[in-house]
Design an enzyme around this catalytic site. Sequence first.
Site, PDB file in Angstrom:
ATOM      1  N   ASP A 124     -10.360   2.915 -44.526  1.00 26.44           N
ATOM      2  CA  ASP A 124      -8.786   3.011 -45.192  1.00 26.44           C
ATOM      3  C   ASP A 124      -8.033   3.480 -44.181  1.00 26.44           C
ATOM      4  O   ASP A 124      -8.413   4.502 -43.698  1.00 26.44           O
ATOM      5  CB  ASP A 124      -8.897   3.518 -46.299  1.00 26.44           C
ATOM      6  CG  ASP A 124      -9.827   3.041 -47.545  1.00 26.44           C
ATOM      7  OD1 ASP A 124      -9.883   1.843 -47.702  1.00 26.44           O
ATOM      8  OD2 ASP A 124     -10.229   3.889 -48.290  1.00 26.44           O
TER       9      ASP A 124
ATOM     10  N   HIS B 238      -6.774  -1.167 -46.749  1.00 25.08           N
ATOM     11  CA  HIS B 238      -8.325  -1.328 -46.928  1.00 25.08           C
ATOM     12  C   HIS B 238      -8.749  -2.527 -46.096  1.00 25.08           C
ATOM     13  O   HIS B 238      -7.878  -3.607 -46.263  1.00 25.08           O
ATOM     14  CB  HIS B 238      -8.641  -1.546 -48.499  1.00 25.08           C
ATOM     15  CG  HIS B 238     -10.006  -1.876 -48.425  1.00 25.08           C
ATOM     16  ND1 HIS B 238     -10.831  -1.089 -49.365  1.00 25.08           N
ATOM     17  CD2 HIS B 238     -10.924  -2.881 -48.227  1.00 25.08           C
ATOM     18  CE1 HIS B 238     -12.194  -1.444 -49.375  1.00 25.08           C
ATOM     19  NE2 HIS B 238     -12.242  -2.655 -48.716  1.00 25.08           N
TER      20      HIS B 238
END
Length: 268
Positions: free
Chosen positions: A159, A244
């Site tokens: 992330d 992500h």
Amino acid sequence: MPKLTTLLRALVLPLATLAAVTVSSAAPVQAHPEPKAPAQFVALRDVDPTIIQEMRYITPHNFTGAPVDGYRKAMCILTRPAAEGLHRVQQGLLRRGYSLKVYDCYRPQRAVDDFVAWAADLDATQMKAEFYPQVDKTRLFADGYIAAKSGHSRGSTMDLTVVPLPALPTRPYRPGEPLTPCYGPKAERFPDNSLDMGTGFDCFDTLAHTLDPRVTGVQHANRMLLMDAMQAQGFTNLPEEWWHYTLSSEPFPDTYFDFPVDRRSLTS
């Protein structure tokens, strides 16, 4: 005298046996050793020390409101191919006056289990006002925000965001401070030194979908800056989360690891 000797033996032998049992039961139980990472895993800082790291799950500033199980050190661990891919992304961004910043990288299965346990505790809502203001906690599984398995546990998912240089410092979260919605205007959200991506990290809201049509202008351009840089080096975005990304050619596509996030977990 023989009778006395016999009587003493009858007393001493049971006492000796009892002492042996007591010592044996008091012996320390050997703990199972922590699992280690395969040799293909590395610390991102060893591959590229210029990438900024703000590891959220070792702090209480996350959707659970507490440090998450399995995070022992504030560090990013990845498979070597994923780390080297991020290094190439970083080289391109640095030339344009930006830097990557990672929020989370490899995530042990025990951390995912911790998320699942938190989601089942419907009274634990202290961070709702920031991370999921419009989502009922009973919907977190059904809506896909929480799952029993995570690609992060395979070691090639991260992330991250983009930070303009020079990077300004970000203040630490103070537990109990007033919270503001993760999808609000950037000036009203929890301060982050990243580009304005339209929402904060880990925002459980459809506005966090990478191509949500309501995210336009500079915010959309910033998401595309990150996406273009990542895709050029073989990473694929999860459409529901602008932050992500997974290495398309990840070396462990079917393996979910559970070694803790700690320098000692690495074998090299």
